[in-house]
Structures are given as C-alpha cells and as structure tokens.
Motif scaffolding. Structure first.
Motif, PDB file in Angstrom:
ATOM      1  N   PHE A   7       0.848  -1.189   0.000  1.00 51.81           N
ATOM      2  CA  PHE A   7       0.000   0.000   0.000  1.00 51.81           C
ATOM      3  C   PHE A   7       0.885   1.241   0.000  1.00 51.81           C
ATOM      4  CE2 PHE A   7      -2.542   2.856   3.053  1.00 51.81           C
ATOM      5  CZ  PHE A   7      -3.275   3.451   2.033  1.00 51.81           C
ATOM      6  N   TYR A   8       1.048   1.838  -1.188  1.00 45.85           N
ATOM      7  CA  TYR A   8       1.847   3.056  -1.325  1.00 45.85           C
ATOM      8  C   TYR A   8       0.946   4.250  -1.034  1.00 45.85           C
ATOM      9  CZ  TYR A   8       5.106  -0.108  -3.602  1.00 45.85           C
ATOM     10  OH  TYR A   8       5.952  -1.151  -3.876  1.00 45.85           O
ATOM     11  N   MET A   9       1.347   5.052  -0.049  1.00 46.53           N
ATOM     12  CA  MET A   9       0.423   6.070   0.437  1.00 46.53           C
ATOM     13  C   MET A   9       1.139   7.331   0.904  1.00 46.53           C
ATOM     14  SD  MET A   9       0.867   6.171   3.991  1.00 46.53           S
ATOM     15  CE  MET A   9      -0.712   6.818   4.550  1.00 46.53           C
ATOM     16  N   ILE A  32      -5.204 -11.376   4.517  1.00 45.75           N
ATOM     17  CA  ILE A  32      -4.128 -10.909   3.645  1.00 45.75           C
ATOM     18  C   ILE A  32      -3.296  -9.860   4.376  1.00 45.75           C
ATOM     19  CG2 ILE A  32      -5.485  -9.051   2.551  1.00 45.75           C
ATOM     20  CD1 ILE A  32      -4.213  -9.966  -0.118  1.00 45.75           C
ATOM     21  N   GLU A  33      -1.999  -9.877   4.150  1.00 46.02           N
ATOM     22  CA  GLU A  33      -1.116  -8.912   4.802  1.00 46.02           C
ATOM     23  C   GLU A  33      -1.142  -7.573   4.065  1.00 46.02           C
ATOM     24  OE1 GLU A  33       2.787 -10.497   5.131  1.00 46.02           O
ATOM     25  OE2 GLU A  33       2.246 -11.935   6.706  1.00 46.02           O
ATOM     26  N   ILE A  34      -1.066  -6.491   4.841  1.00 44.60           N
ATOM     27  CA  ILE A  34      -0.989  -5.153   4.266  1.00 44.60           C
ATOM     28  C   ILE A  34       0.361  -4.555   4.635  1.00 44.60           C
ATOM     29  CG2 ILE A  34      -2.059  -2.870   4.114  1.00 44.60           C
ATOM     30  CD1 ILE A  34      -3.912  -5.145   3.235  1.00 44.60           C
ATOM     31  N   ASN A  35       1.157  -4.221   3.625  1.00 45.70           N
ATOM     32  CA  ASN A  35       2.445  -3.570   3.847  1.00 45.70           C
ATOM     33  C   ASN A  35       2.279  -2.073   3.597  1.00 45.70           C
ATOM     34  OD1 ASN A  35       3.749  -6.150   4.172  1.00 45.70           O
ATOM     35  ND2 ASN A  35       3.731  -6.354   1.940  1.00 45.70           N
ATOM     36  N   ILE A  36       2.232  -1.307   4.674  1.00 42.09           N
ATOM     37  CA  ILE A  36       2.037   0.139   4.563  1.00 42.09           C
ATOM     38  C   ILE A  36       3.362   0.787   4.175  1.00 42.09           C
ATOM     39  CG2 ILE A  36       1.323   2.243   5.769  1.00 42.09           C
ATOM     40  CD1 ILE A  36      -0.309   0.442   7.659  1.00 42.09           C
ATOM     41  N   LYS A  37       3.356   1.528   3.061  1.00 39.67           N
ATOM     42  CA  LYS A  37       4.597   2.075   2.523  1.00 39.67           C
ATOM     43  C   LYS A  37       4.449   3.557   2.176  1.00 39.67           C
ATOM     44  CE  LYS A  37       6.491  -2.291   0.991  1.00 39.67           C
ATOM     45  NZ  LYS A  37       7.426  -2.920   0.058  1.00 39.67           N
ATOM     46  N   LYS A 170       9.906   2.053  -9.237  1.00 38.50           N
ATOM     47  CA  LYS A 170      10.196   0.819  -9.975  1.00 38.50           C
ATOM     48  C   LYS A 170       8.911   0.100 -10.363  1.00 38.50           C
ATOM     49  CE  LYS A 170      12.640  -3.601  -9.527  1.00 38.50           C
ATOM     50  NZ  LYS A 170      13.463  -4.454  -8.613  1.00 38.50           N
ATOM     51  N   ASN A 171       7.904   0.202  -9.505  1.00 38.77           N
ATOM     52  CA  ASN A 171       6.628  -0.469  -9.754  1.00 38.77           C
ATOM     53  C   ASN A 171       5.627   0.421 -10.491  1.00 38.77           C
ATOM     54  OD1 ASN A 171       7.178  -3.043  -8.577  1.00 38.77           O
ATOM     55  ND2 ASN A 171       6.990  -2.131  -6.550  1.00 38.77           N
ATOM     56  N   ASN A 172       6.126   1.529 -11.052  1.00 34.14           N
ATOM     57  CA  ASN A 172       5.328   2.436 -11.880  1.00 34.14           C
ATOM     58  C   ASN A 172       4.237   3.172 -11.109  1.00 34.14           C
ATOM     59  OD1 ASN A 172       6.672   1.806 -14.397  1.00 34.14           O
ATOM     60  ND2 ASN A 172       5.610  -0.162 -14.344  1.00 34.14           N
ATOM     61  N   VAL A 173       4.458   3.391  -9.829  1.00 32.26           N
ATOM     62  CA  VAL A 173       3.537   4.215  -9.052  1.00 32.26           C
ATOM     63  C   VAL A 173       3.704   5.667  -9.473  1.00 32.26           C
ATOM     64  CG1 VAL A 173       3.019   5.094  -6.733  1.00 32.26           C
ATOM     65  CG2 VAL A 173       3.470   2.638  -7.079  1.00 32.26           C
ATOM     66  N   SER A 178      -1.819   3.749  -4.200  1.00 30.11           N
ATOM     67  CA  SER A 178      -1.583   2.687  -5.178  1.00 30.11           C
ATOM     68  C   SER A 178      -1.408   1.380  -4.421  1.00 30.11           C
ATOM     69  CB  SER A 178      -0.341   2.980  -6.021  1.00 30.11           C
ATOM     70  OG  SER A 178      -0.593   3.999  -6.955  1.00 30.11           O
ATOM     71  N   PHE A 179      -1.949   0.321  -4.997  1.00 30.73           N
ATOM     72  CA  PHE A 179      -1.928  -0.991  -4.359  1.00 30.73           C
ATOM     73  C   PHE A 179      -1.262  -1.984  -5.302  1.00 30.73           C
ATOM     74  CE2 PHE A 179      -5.753   1.431  -3.497  1.00 30.73           C
ATOM     75  CZ  PHE A 179      -5.789   1.495  -2.110  1.00 30.73           C
ATOM     76  N   LEU A 180      -0.223  -2.633  -4.820  1.00 26.10           N
ATOM     77  CA  LEU A 180       0.457  -3.645  -5.622  1.00 26.10           C
ATOM     78  C   LEU A 180       0.097  -5.017  -5.079  1.00 26.10           C
ATOM     79  CD1 LEU A 180       2.558  -3.893  -7.982  1.00 26.10           C
ATOM     80  CD2 LEU A 180       4.258  -4.307  -6.180  1.00 26.10           C
ATOM     81  N   TYR A 181      -0.517  -5.823  -5.940  1.00 25.53           N
ATOM     82  CA  TYR A 181      -0.923  -7.176  -5.546  1.00 25.53           C
ATOM     83  C   TYR A 181      -0.511  -8.148  -6.642  1.00 25.53           C
ATOM     84  CZ  TYR A 181      -3.830 -11.165  -4.284  1.00 25.53           C
ATOM     85  OH  TYR A 181      -4.271 -12.435  -3.956  1.00 25.53           O
ATOM     86  N   GLN A 182       0.304  -9.107  -6.281  1.00 26.38           N
ATOM     87  CA  GLN A 182       0.818 -10.099  -7.226  1.00 26.38           C
ATOM     88  C   GLN A 182       1.405  -9.429  -8.473  1.00 26.38           C
ATOM     89  OE1 GLN A 182      -2.171 -13.176  -7.886  1.00 26.38           O
ATOM     90  NE2 GLN A 182      -1.406 -14.245  -6.067  1.00 26.38           N
TER      91      GLN A 182
END
Length: 203
Positions: A7-9, A32-37, A170-173, A178-182
C-alpha cells in the motif's frame, strides 16, 4: 505463502484517507497482509512532471473537491474537502508511520497510527507537519519510546522512506493510493473493487 498488498500512500492524500477502512476489511476478510509504505510523492511528481493540486487547471481542482465530497458521502466516511492545513510537507508524518513499522513491530498499532494521522488532516483540521501534533498521536497509542524519540532524525527511518519511494517508482507508481498485488498495480481508491476481485480469485 501468505498473500500481501503493498500500500503506497501519503498521509495528506484524501484518497488514502478514504481507502483505509476498506483496506482493513480486505485484511480481515481474506487474511491478507498489508504492507504500509509511505512514499515521497512530491519527488515522484517531479520525476514525471505531474502538477501538484494547486498548480492544476481550475476545472480539475473544482472537480477534485466535488469527487471528495461525493466519495465521502458514498462511503459514509467523514472528510473535510478543504482542510485548514493542506498541503503541508508529509515527510515527518510519513516517518512516524515508518518508525512504528520498524520499532513497534505491530501491524495493528501502525495501521491505527496511519488512520489517526490521516484523520488529523482530513477530519480534525490539524497540521501533521507539526511535531507536537504528531507526538500527541504517538503518545495516544503508547508507541515504543524509540518511535517518539527518533522518528524525525533516525537514519534507518529515512533510508526506508527513500527505499519505499524508489520501489514505488520501480513499480510504476505515479500517484496515491496505489496498491500492488501479485505484481499488478491498482491506482486509486476507486479501483479497490477491482483489487478485491483479484484477491477473490487467488485466495
């Protein structure tokens, strides 16, 4: 292996504020795990030439306010579309969250702190670039002493803040939330239903 969402925030984003309750439900409903970033969104904007809110065309600014109000009503989440202190530098409030991740080692506490900081901006009309306001939030949650004593000048905290931002790029955020999942990116709180559809298929 347990699935997770990155979770990019940014704490001063209304859309991040509006996404938090549903993000919590995703964790609870799908285990599901949430990685706060927290990320440095202004450096990302600069890299891609994205204009800040105040520099966007007036029709875009007006529509943004209308959308904030509509989504607030639709989701039944309190928000002041014109908070007293916005925009302010989100770096210090981002560092509080990162320090909690590093030193509290409690997802629940970190998530609650994230919610409280976003509410400070969007509901309580507080300045989250003010250390006194952030310290009060930290004390409310009885954080690890290392959080409140070092979040604004800790090298480990700063390095993770930079790492989150580089990883986001790198993940095009290009914006938040923005939420990155799989390895698939979902931009915006209004795409969360699509994120949930993907989770349903893979859990």
């Amino acid at each position: 292996m347990k699935q997770s969402i990155d979770f990019y925030m940014v704490t001063i984003s209304p859309w991040c504020h509006l996404s938090l309750k549903r993000l919590k439900l995703l964790k609870e409903n799908y285990n599901i795990e949430i990685n706060i970033k927290p990320v440095d969104i202004f450096s990302i904007f600069k890299k891609y030439g994205t204009k800040g809110v105040k520099d966007r065309p007036i029709p875009v600014q007006k529509n943004r306010l209308n959308e904030i109000r509509r989504w607030s009503q639709y989701l039944k989440i309190d928000i002041n579309e014109k908070p007293k202190f916005h925009p302010v530098n989100p770096e210090m409030s981002s560092k509080v969250i990162i320090a909690s991740i590093l030193f509290d080692n409690s997802y629940e506490k970190t998530f609650s702190i994230t919610q409280k900081i976003c509410e400070a901006v969007w509901v309580k009309n507080l300045d989250v670039s003010d250390k006194e306001n952030l310290d009060k939030i930290c004390r409310h949650f009885d954080v690890h002493e290392k959080v409140i004593n070092t979040y604004d000048n800790n090298e480990e905290v700063l390095e993770l803040y930079k790492k989150n931002t580089l990883e986001a790029e790198k993940n095009n955020v290009f914006g938040v939330p923005s939420f990155l999942y799989q390895n698939e990116l979902y931009f915006g709180q209004d795409r969360m239903f699509m994120l949930e559809q993907s989770i349903k298929k893979t859990t």
